[in-house]
Design a protein around this motif. Structure first.
Motif, PDB file in Angstrom:
ATOM      1  N   VAL A  57      30.610  41.965  -3.913  1.00  0.00           N
ATOM      2  CA  VAL A  57      32.069  41.958  -3.934  1.00  0.00           C
ATOM      3  C   VAL A  57      32.625  43.367  -4.128  1.00  0.00           C
ATOM      4  O   VAL A  57      33.827  43.591  -3.944  1.00  0.00           O
ATOM      5  CB  VAL A  57      32.610  41.030  -5.041  1.00  0.00           C
ATOM      6  CG1 VAL A  57      32.330  39.577  -4.718  1.00  0.00           C
ATOM      7  CG2 VAL A  57      32.056  41.405  -6.412  1.00  0.00           C
ATOM      8  N   LEU A  58      31.762  44.325  -4.464  1.00  0.00           N
ATOM      9  CA  LEU A  58      32.196  45.713  -4.575  1.00  0.00           C
ATOM     10  C   LEU A  58      32.366  46.373  -3.206  1.00  0.00           C
ATOM     11  O   LEU A  58      32.984  47.432  -3.106  1.00  0.00           O
ATOM     12  CB  LEU A  58      31.197  46.514  -5.416  1.00  0.00           C
ATOM     13  CG  LEU A  58      31.137  46.146  -6.894  1.00  0.00           C
ATOM     14  CD1 LEU A  58      30.003  46.895  -7.580  1.00  0.00           C
ATOM     15  CD2 LEU A  58      32.464  46.431  -7.575  1.00  0.00           C
ATOM     16  N   ALA A  78      30.273  37.576 -10.773  1.00  0.00           N
ATOM     17  CA  ALA A  78      30.561  38.378 -11.965  1.00  0.00           C
ATOM     18  C   ALA A  78      29.251  38.798 -12.610  1.00  0.00           C
ATOM     19  O   ALA A  78      28.207  38.178 -12.383  1.00  0.00           O
ATOM     20  CB  ALA A  78      31.405  37.589 -12.969  1.00  0.00           C
ATOM     21  N   ALA A  79      29.318  39.840 -13.402  1.00  0.00           N
ATOM     22  CA  ALA A  79      28.192  40.208 -14.264  1.00  0.00           C
ATOM     23  C   ALA A  79      28.394  39.462 -15.572  1.00  0.00           C
ATOM     24  O   ALA A  79      29.353  39.708 -16.297  1.00  0.00           O
ATOM     25  CB  ALA A  79      28.170  41.709 -14.511  1.00  0.00           C
ATOM     26  N   ASN A  96      33.229  43.248 -12.432  1.00  0.00           N
ATOM     27  CA  ASN A  96      34.245  42.300 -12.860  1.00  0.00           C
ATOM     28  C   ASN A  96      35.672  42.782 -12.630  1.00  0.00           C
ATOM     29  O   ASN A  96      36.584  41.963 -12.552  1.00  0.00           O
ATOM     30  CB  ASN A  96      34.043  41.954 -14.339  1.00  0.00           C
ATOM     31  CG  ASN A  96      32.713  41.250 -14.581  1.00  0.00           C
ATOM     32  OD1 ASN A  96      32.202  40.561 -13.716  1.00  0.00           O
ATOM     33  ND2 ASN A  96      32.143  41.446 -15.753  1.00  0.00           N
ATOM     34  N   ILE A  97      35.873  44.083 -12.475  1.00  0.00           N
ATOM     35  CA  ILE A  97      37.232  44.581 -12.216  1.00  0.00           C
ATOM     36  C   ILE A  97      37.415  44.943 -10.739  1.00  0.00           C
ATOM     37  O   ILE A  97      38.270  44.372 -10.052  1.00  0.00           O
ATOM     38  CB  ILE A  97      37.555  45.793 -13.116  1.00  0.00           C
ATOM     39  CG1 ILE A  97      37.562  45.359 -14.590  1.00  0.00           C
ATOM     40  CG2 ILE A  97      38.918  46.382 -12.734  1.00  0.00           C
ATOM     41  CD1 ILE A  97      37.766  46.500 -15.572  1.00  0.00           C
ATOM     42  N   ASP A 156      41.092  41.069 -15.091  1.00  0.00           N
ATOM     43  CA  ASP A 156      41.037  40.202 -13.904  1.00  0.00           C
ATOM     44  C   ASP A 156      42.200  39.211 -13.902  1.00  0.00           C
ATOM     45  O   ASP A 156      42.865  39.007 -12.874  1.00  0.00           O
ATOM     46  CB  ASP A 156      39.725  39.406 -13.889  1.00  0.00           C
ATOM     47  CG  ASP A 156      38.530  40.229 -13.457  1.00  0.00           C
ATOM     48  OD1 ASP A 156      38.715  41.400 -13.081  1.00  0.00           O
ATOM     49  OD2 ASP A 156      37.407  39.689 -13.496  1.00  0.00           O
ATOM     50  N   GLU A 157      42.420  38.586 -15.045  1.00  0.00           N
ATOM     51  CA  GLU A 157      43.497  37.601 -15.135  1.00  0.00           C
ATOM     52  C   GLU A 157      44.861  38.263 -14.936  1.00  0.00           C
ATOM     53  O   GLU A 157      45.746  37.703 -14.271  1.00  0.00           O
ATOM     54  CB  GLU A 157      43.448  36.885 -16.479  1.00  0.00           C
ATOM     55  CG  GLU A 157      42.249  35.965 -16.653  1.00  0.00           C
ATOM     56  CD  GLU A 157      42.428  35.014 -17.828  1.00  0.00           C
ATOM     57  OE1 GLU A 157      43.575  34.824 -18.271  1.00  0.00           O
ATOM     58  OE2 GLU A 157      41.417  34.453 -18.294  1.00  0.00           O
ATOM     59  N   ALA A 158      45.030  39.453 -15.500  1.00  0.00           N
ATOM     60  CA  ALA A 158      46.295  40.171 -15.331  1.00  0.00           C
ATOM     61  C   ALA A 158      46.509  40.538 -13.868  1.00  0.00           C
ATOM     62  O   ALA A 158      47.634  40.432 -13.346  1.00  0.00           O
ATOM     63  CB  ALA A 158      46.299  41.428 -16.208  1.00  0.00           C
TER      64      ALA A 158
END
Length: 334
Positions: A57-58, A78-79, A96-97, A156-158
């Protein structure tokens, strides 16, 4: 329906892939196979509606290629795992970001719905009874790698909420609470497969700290249908939802239950955190979800008992690992 599952060769992802295929979806998996593996997809590997892309995903181009044409995307890549996060914090932060931002941007570009998998870790050290989605986050020092996962998933949520509020992206957030089941590995610090594996091998069950810390374990078979319902519910957009188990148990009680169910003669040994992890490691004393928001919107109600989850994990580990003695589990009637 065309569904993309990032992290689809992982523990939760592989169960989701099977569920979607059984529903008749065309499913595209994007996974770099760093923590998951194709063995998790053995049951469906020849399914005509399944396509697997090995990639990260990177990689922005890879993400766009996988998501183009999708109706909905489940972002599970995710890691994860305490040990991995503590020992490789940069890997966790980047995956994750940056990975999540790539997925969000691709979903915005193609107009796909998105389910973002988050975690109860975002609540940090908040020990309130029944954490609601609006509960405060209490995190330790940002200089302790223990908190990098919680920090990254909070970002991530933000990001997801900003994409919803600014771009109108149809994105819902699911916060998983200690999801457990077949195919989960203890390699990265997952407590249930770790303890079950030790019990099956006749090794001491290592419980960190004093063992009085409590968790609510949820069964993957209860979680997967709930996130599918969430992604299809328009009212879920822009919101977060707890998805966790209903029974609070201490880790010491968990270990005792595993010993009884597996019929193991293994002792239970308390191991100080400073011996198990790097100096300065912090743990949460309690983590209990309030599932009422998900229950009200999509009828989420965890139905599988912890004993049944332990039996499934034990049976799965015994089947997958050579050298494990023949398994005789305590029956459900006892």
């Amino acid at each position: 329906m065309r569904s993309v599952v990032t992290g689809g060769a992982g523990f939760i992802g592989s169960h989701l892939v099977e569920h979607l295929l059984d529903r008749g979806d065309e499913v595209i998996v994007l996974d770099d196979l760093s923590t998951g593996g194709m063995a998790n997809l053995t049951r469906v590997e020849d399914h005509p509606l399944l396509t697997v892309h090995c990639g990260s995903v990177l990689d922005e181009a890879t993400v766009f290629a996988a998501i183009t044409g999708a109706d909905r995307v489940f972002h599970l890549a995710a890691a994860v795992g305490v040990r991995l996060i503590v020992e490789e914090p940069l890997r966790g932060l980047r995956t994750n970001i940056h990975g999540t931002e790539n997925v969000l941007e691709a979903c915005r570009a193609v107009g796909a719905r998105l389910l973002l998998a988050s975690t109860s870790e975002v609540y940090g050290k908040n020990t309130a009874d029944a954490l609601s989605e609006d509960s405060d986050r209490i995190l330790g020092s940002p200089l302790l790698s223990r908190w990098t996962y919680a920090a990254a998933k909070g970002i991530d949520e933000a990001f997801a909420h900003a994409y919803w509020s600014q771009y109108g992206l149809d994105v819902a957030i699911a916060r998983f609470f200690n999801t457990v089941g077949a195919r989960q590995t203890g390699r990265y610090g997952m407590v249930v497969p770790n303890l079950v594996g030790q019990a099956l091998r006749g090794e001491p069950l290592t419980v960190f700290g004093d063992g009085r810390q409590t968790r609510c374990f949820s069964y993957v078979g209860d979680i997967v249908p709930a996130i599918v319902r969430l992604i299809m519910e328009p009212a879920a957009a822009g919101q977060a939802f707890n998805l966790g188990g209903a029974h609070e148990v201490s880790i010491l009680e968990l270990a005792e239950r595993i010993v009884e169910i597996t019929g193991s003669s293994s002792p239970i040994v308390l191991v100080p955190y400073e011996q198990a992890y790097a100096p300065g490691f912090e743990d949460m004393r309690r983590r209990v979800p309030d599932n009422s928001r998900a229950e009200a919107l999509v009828g989420f109600a965890p139905a599988t008992s912890l004993d049944d989850v332990i039996r499934e994990v034990a049976t799965d580990l015994a089947k997958r690992n050579d050298g494990v003695p023949e398994l005789t589990l305590l029956s459900k009637d006892r």
